[in-house]
Design a protein around this motif. Sequence first.
Motif, PDB file in Angstrom:
ATOM      1  N   ILE A   1       0.845  -1.207   0.000  1.00  0.00           N
ATOM      2  CA  ILE A   1       0.000   0.000   0.000  1.00  0.00           C
ATOM      3  C   ILE A   1       0.878   1.254   0.000  1.00  0.00           C
ATOM      4  O   ILE A   1       0.630   2.217  -0.745  1.00  0.00           O
ATOM      5  CB  ILE A   1      -0.938  -0.010   1.226  1.00  0.00           C
ATOM      6  CG1 ILE A   1      -1.958  -1.154   1.094  1.00  0.00           C
ATOM      7  CG2 ILE A   1      -1.654   1.324   1.370  1.00  0.00           C
ATOM      8  CD1 ILE A   1      -2.820  -1.347   2.329  1.00  0.00           C
ATOM      9  N   GLU A   2       1.918   1.229   0.855  1.00  0.00           N
ATOM     10  CA  GLU A   2       2.822   2.380   0.918  1.00  0.00           C
ATOM     11  C   GLU A   2       3.537   2.599  -0.414  1.00  0.00           C
ATOM     12  O   GLU A   2       3.701   3.741  -0.867  1.00  0.00           O
ATOM     13  CB  GLU A   2       3.849   2.165   2.026  1.00  0.00           C
ATOM     14  CG  GLU A   2       4.793   3.343   2.225  1.00  0.00           C
ATOM     15  CD  GLU A   2       5.775   3.116   3.356  1.00  0.00           C
ATOM     16  OE1 GLU A   2       6.628   4.003   3.573  1.00  0.00           O
ATOM     17  OE2 GLU A   2       5.683   2.052   4.018  1.00  0.00           O
TER      18      GLU A   2
ATOM     19  N   SER B   1       2.187   6.919  -6.736  1.00  0.00           N
ATOM     20  CA  SER B   1       1.193   7.923  -7.112  1.00  0.00           C
ATOM     21  C   SER B   1       1.713   9.332  -6.843  1.00  0.00           C
ATOM     22  O   SER B   1       1.541  10.249  -7.668  1.00  0.00           O
ATOM     23  CB  SER B   1      -0.101   7.678  -6.337  1.00  0.00           C
ATOM     24  OG  SER B   1      -1.054   8.674  -6.627  1.00  0.00           O
ATOM     25  N   LEU B   2       2.371   9.489  -5.691  1.00  0.00           N
ATOM     26  CA  LEU B   2       2.931  10.795  -5.355  1.00  0.00           C
ATOM     27  C   LEU B   2       4.060  11.177  -6.317  1.00  0.00           C
ATOM     28  O   LEU B   2       4.209  12.336  -6.702  1.00  0.00           O
ATOM     29  CB  LEU B   2       3.443  10.771  -3.916  1.00  0.00           C
ATOM     30  CG  LEU B   2       3.999  12.083  -3.354  1.00  0.00           C
ATOM     31  CD1 LEU B   2       2.925  13.162  -3.364  1.00  0.00           C
ATOM     32  CD2 LEU B   2       4.523  11.853  -1.932  1.00  0.00           C
TER      33      LEU B   2
ATOM     34  N   GLY C   1       2.419   1.824  -3.388  1.00  0.00           N
ATOM     35  CA  GLY C   1       1.456   2.382  -4.328  1.00  0.00           C
ATOM     36  C   GLY C   1       1.258   3.876  -4.122  1.00  0.00           C
ATOM     37  O   GLY C   1       1.162   4.644  -5.088  1.00  0.00           O
ATOM     38  N   ARG C   2       1.212   4.294  -2.844  1.00  0.00           N
ATOM     39  CA  ARG C   2       1.059   5.716  -2.563  1.00  0.00           C
ATOM     40  C   ARG C   2       2.288   6.505  -3.012  1.00  0.00           C
ATOM     41  O   ARG C   2       2.157   7.616  -3.546  1.00  0.00           O
ATOM     42  CB  ARG C   2       0.828   5.912  -1.070  1.00  0.00           C
ATOM     43  CG  ARG C   2      -0.524   5.402  -0.589  1.00  0.00           C
ATOM     44  CD  ARG C   2      -0.638   5.482   0.910  1.00  0.00           C
ATOM     45  NE  ARG C   2      -1.948   5.034   1.374  1.00  0.00           N
ATOM     46  CZ  ARG C   2      -2.261   4.872   2.664  1.00  0.00           C
ATOM     47  NH1 ARG C   2      -1.358   5.120   3.601  1.00  0.00           N
ATOM     48  NH2 ARG C   2      -3.473   4.461   2.996  1.00  0.00           N
ATOM     49  N   LEU C   3       3.466   5.948  -2.800  1.00  0.00           N
ATOM     50  CA  LEU C   3       4.690   6.629  -3.219  1.00  0.00           C
ATOM     51  C   LEU C   3       4.740   6.776  -4.735  1.00  0.00           C
ATOM     52  O   LEU C   3       5.147   7.823  -5.259  1.00  0.00           O
ATOM     53  CB  LEU C   3       5.912   5.857  -2.719  1.00  0.00           C
ATOM     54  CG  LEU C   3       6.195   5.943  -1.219  1.00  0.00           C
ATOM     55  CD1 LEU C   3       7.317   4.981  -0.832  1.00  0.00           C
ATOM     56  CD2 LEU C   3       6.568   7.369  -0.818  1.00  0.00           C
TER      57      LEU C   3
END
Length: 273
Positions: free
Chosen positions: A158-159, A165-166, A161-163
């Motif tokens: 999850i982390e 996206s960012l 994926g967020r990175l």
Amino acid sequence: MEWKNILVVFALLLLFAGCIGSEEIFPKSSGSTGSYYQGAAAPSSGEASYDSSYGGENRMVIQTGSLSLKVPQGTLEEKVAAVKGFVAEVRGTYTGISYYETDTDKSYYITVKVPPSKFDEFVTDLKGIGEIKSIDTSLEDVTEQYTDLNTRISNLEIELGRLNSLYNRTENISDILSIEREVTRVQTELEMYKQQKLNLERRSAMSTISVRVYEEKPAVDTNLVLPLSQLLQVFLGALSFGIMLLAGGLGFFLPILIVIWLIWRVWKAIKGN
């Protein structure tokens, strides 16, 4: 009387409204076959499937063991071949084999992996070809460790994926470099945890057994065989005794020989005159 009729009608209206409200709050089943989990969300289809052969339902257990098998003299090679045959019968593998020989016995050490459900069958087969001198088994429950790894992996994914996206939304060079460092860190941890998870799955899927197969050597009567040091001592003792005997003999006979030689010389001189 009129007030009584009004109260009865009002009570009937309240009862009717209560029935309607109960249907709205607790709707009737529409024929769905889905399960209801009280106090917990339904498990996802991606959850790990544990081997429940040992340790109860939904437990991940690693089984290991060691076994010492004595076979009759002169049959070691034959019995080792039989062990390999038993491994094939239970659909196992042997990952290592070594041979050792001492003054008293000859041994093969075989590392075997068999399915946990075939562990007892394999041991029973070994009892038929020799005498089991020792056996030791252990069970290690790694369910909590496996569950913890799954949680860590899920959180890291999850982390990550967020990175990502960012990273796609960021234009600042400094922020991009910082995100890339975090992505590298997360990917490294993720691969490490995945490898640990895979290792647990492999170890629990197959039980490991260390088997020693040995035969004793024929007994030798050590009383009939003297060590080299003792033989050397006997030889030196005999040599010393011989030298002493020779020296003693010369000391006794030499004067007598000298006297006889002198008498012979004197007699020869007199005879010549």
